[in-house]
Write a protein that holds these residues in place. Structure first.
Motif, PDB file in Angstrom:
ATOM      1  N   ASP A 305       0.819  -1.208   0.000  1.00 25.62           N
ATOM      2  CA  ASP A 305       0.000   0.000   0.000  1.00 25.62           C
ATOM      3  C   ASP A 305       0.857   1.264   0.000  1.00 25.62           C
ATOM      4  N   SER A 306       1.899   1.277   0.836  1.00 26.99           N
ATOM      5  CA  SER A 306       2.740   2.477   0.904  1.00 26.99           C
ATOM      6  C   SER A 306       3.539   2.668  -0.378  1.00 26.99           C
ATOM      7  N   GLY A 309       1.147   4.090  -2.790  1.00 23.77           N
ATOM      8  CA  GLY A 309       0.870   5.465  -2.379  1.00 23.77           C
ATOM      9  C   GLY A 309       1.996   6.391  -2.787  1.00 23.77           C
ATOM     10  N   ASN A 314      -4.153   6.938  -5.982  1.00 23.75           N
ATOM     11  CA  ASN A 314      -5.132   7.479  -5.040  1.00 23.75           C
ATOM     12  C   ASN A 314      -5.356   6.505  -3.896  1.00 23.75           C
ATOM     13  N   GLU A 315      -5.486   7.028  -2.673  1.00 25.04           N
ATOM     14  CA  GLU A 315      -5.577   6.177  -1.482  1.00 25.04           C
ATOM     15  C   GLU A 315      -6.726   5.172  -1.555  1.00 25.04           C
ATOM     16  N   LYS A 316      -7.879   5.601  -2.052  1.00 26.94           N
ATOM     17  CA  LYS A 316      -9.038   4.693  -2.102  1.00 26.94           C
ATOM     18  C   LYS A 316      -8.903   3.615  -3.181  1.00 26.94           C
ATOM     19  N   VAL A 318      -5.857   2.138  -3.899  1.00 29.49           N
ATOM     20  CA  VAL A 318      -4.681   1.310  -3.633  1.00 29.49           C
ATOM     21  C   VAL A 318      -5.053  -0.149  -3.442  1.00 29.49           C
TER      22      VAL A 318
END
Length: 512
Positions: A305-306, A309, A314-316, A318
């Motif tokens: 995830d990182s 990121g 976009n965070e949503k 990932v």
């Protein structure tokens, strides 16, 4: 004429994937290997909600919020205790498989899955984050055992012409387990504040299925013949696995291996380390397992995830990109199952480590320029996917296959213990060190992984031979020349050439 017809029929059926062999492979891989992959990725998506639970539990106990440093420490323990448990599990491999057998060890190992599954499932009700940390150690023991015993068990069940393909199936189920955890961890499914305990507890279901079904399938014929001296049941097991009664050729080959085993005796880990005839085999499995883990694969899985990121996703979105990467991993491992017997192990290892090396270099460049070049984040994602493809076809599945093939019966448990210990220590080290590497070196941390891939590739190119379609004794003969030793068979020493002729002669006698 009748004898000729029976011989043709035997040759026709030799090496086929029978229903018994296929089901034993699927049940053992799903019941054991699946859990390894599932628990690698299960804590990734619900991490924020688990950390909220840690903080809330601490606040309820001590009437003050948990400090950030303590929260980071507890979360690091929750992640890193899994590979540490895997290391402890690896240390248990040799004594358990020698005492309980390969199948017996897999059945016993389900204890280390079902108990922690219950513990993690009730952790929120019990209001204890300590239960999660302890459970992660226990389920790590399960993974440490299964990651070594399943390839050993399947390698001894499979005929030599299918050993590579069947040997990759455990890794396939590891990748399926990772994908299953990623899918179930999507926010709208179980990766949320109410579903994360269920997500962690689901790991017990494959263990229950294996506990119910695996007893109906045979133990390793090699274990029963060479270690238990049970020729009758060994023959029956081999007949069930091959689907025909004429298994004399394989029984003769196992008996010849047994003769060499009797000459050398059983090997402990300490005697394995000092055995000159196994020196290069041992160095090879250590190098391959170090290369497999220190190449950065778990840095990508643990911190996917990182990475996405930092690549600008976009965070949503990932979580969906992570699932897509997991699907690519599964697809490429399936491809490896079908090509390993035609391409061989050596080529897939070289190709895989080469792709990983190049992908790490390109990812370093892409991460450095992503802020100044608008389309560079897409290159970063492509590099991660290319890396996953490279690792899935070679470095991930092949080392356990080659470990099975490089060692004979007496040395195999100790060899898996050594290789598995190296595997899990390196896994633990990467999970512990990579966040600090990322903080200190930034994108350049992947250069270190690329160098490790390159060094491993060079070693494989120069030292590791092709082992496909070889009996275990023939592989030992291939290494005998490099080790400057002679293969012992029966009461005397046979040089490489004479030993090979003896094996071929035995096979011809059995065939006629």
């Amino acid at each position: 004429m009748k004898e000729s017809t029976e011989l043709d029929k035997s040759v026709e059926h030799r090496g086929r994937l029978t229903a018994v062999l296929a089901l034993a492979t699927l049940i053992s891989a799903f019941g054991s290997s699946f859990q390894y992959g599932y628990n690698v990725a299960a804590v990734n998506s619900p991490a924020p909600f688990m950390q909220q639970f840690y903080n809330k539990t601490y606040t309820d106990r001590y009437k003050e919020p948990m400090g950030e440093d303590l929260l980071t420490l507890l979360w690091s323990l929750s992640v890193s205790m899994y590979p540490l448990g895997g290391f402890f599990g690896s240390l248990m491999v040799a004594p358990l498989v020698n005492k309980l057998g390969r199948k017996g060890t897999l059945l016993f190992n389900n204890i280390f899955s079902i108990v922690p599954a219950i513990m993690m499932g009730v952790s929120e009700i019990a209001k204890s984050y300590e239960i999660i940390i302890v459970a992660r150690v226990i389920v790590g023991i399960c993974a440490g055992l299964s990651s070594n015993v399943v390839p050993m068990y399947l390698g001894e069940l499979a005929p030599k012409n299918l050993r590579g393909a069947i040997g990759i199936v455990p890794q396939l189920f590891i990748t399926i387990g990772i994908l299953a955890a990623q899918v179930m961890g999507i926010r709208n499914i179980l990766g949320n504040s109410t579903g994360w305990t269920i997500l962690l507890g689901l790991t017990g279901i494959p263990a229950v299925i294996e506990l119910v079904l695996l007893p109906f399938f045979p133990e390793s014929p090699r274990y029963m013949l060479i270690q238990k001296r049970d020729e009758k049941n060994s023959r029956k097991a081999l007949q069930r696995l091959r689907g025909w009664d004429d298994v004399d050729a394989e029984m003769e080959e196992m008996c010849l291996e047994d003769q060499s085993e009797q000459a050398e005796g059983r090997l402990s880990v300490l005697s394995l380390l000092s055995q000159r005839s196994l020196r290069w085999q041992l160095v090879s499995i250590i190098i391959m397992n170090m290369g497999q883990q220190l190449s950065g694969v778990n840095a990508i899985y643990y911190y996917a995830d990182s990475i996405y990121g930092s690549a600008g996703v976009n965070e949503k979105d990932v979580q969906y990109v992570t699932v897509g990467t997991g699907a690519v991993n599964v697809f490429m491992t399936i491809a490896a199952v079908f090509i390993v017997e035609s391409s061989g192990r050596w080529l897939l290892l070289l190709l895989g480590f080469g792709i990983c090396c190049g992908a790490c270099v390109l990812l370093t460049v892409a991460l450095n320029f992503q802020e100044s070049v608008s389309w560079m984040p897409y290159i970063s994602i492509a590099c991660v996917i290319i890396y996953v493809i490279g690792h899935a076809i070679g470095p991930s599945p092949i080392p356990s296959v080659v470990t099975t093939e490089m060692f004979r019966q007496s040395a195999r448990p100790a060899a898996f213990m050594v290789g598995g210990s190296v595997h899990w220590i390196c896994n633990f080290a990467v999970g512990l060190i990579f966040p600090f590497m990322e903080r200190g070196l930034g994108p350049y941390s992947f250069i270190i992984f690329s160098v490790i891939c390159l060094v491993t590739l060079i070693y494989i190119w120069m030292v590791v031979p092709e082992t496909k379609n070889k009996t275990f004794l023939e592989v030992s003969q291939m290494f005998a020349e490099r080790n400057k030793t002679e293969i012992k068979v029966g009461d005397g020493d046979l040089p490489l050439k004479d030993s090979k002729e003896s094996l071929e002669s035995a096979e011809k006698i059995t065939a006629f």
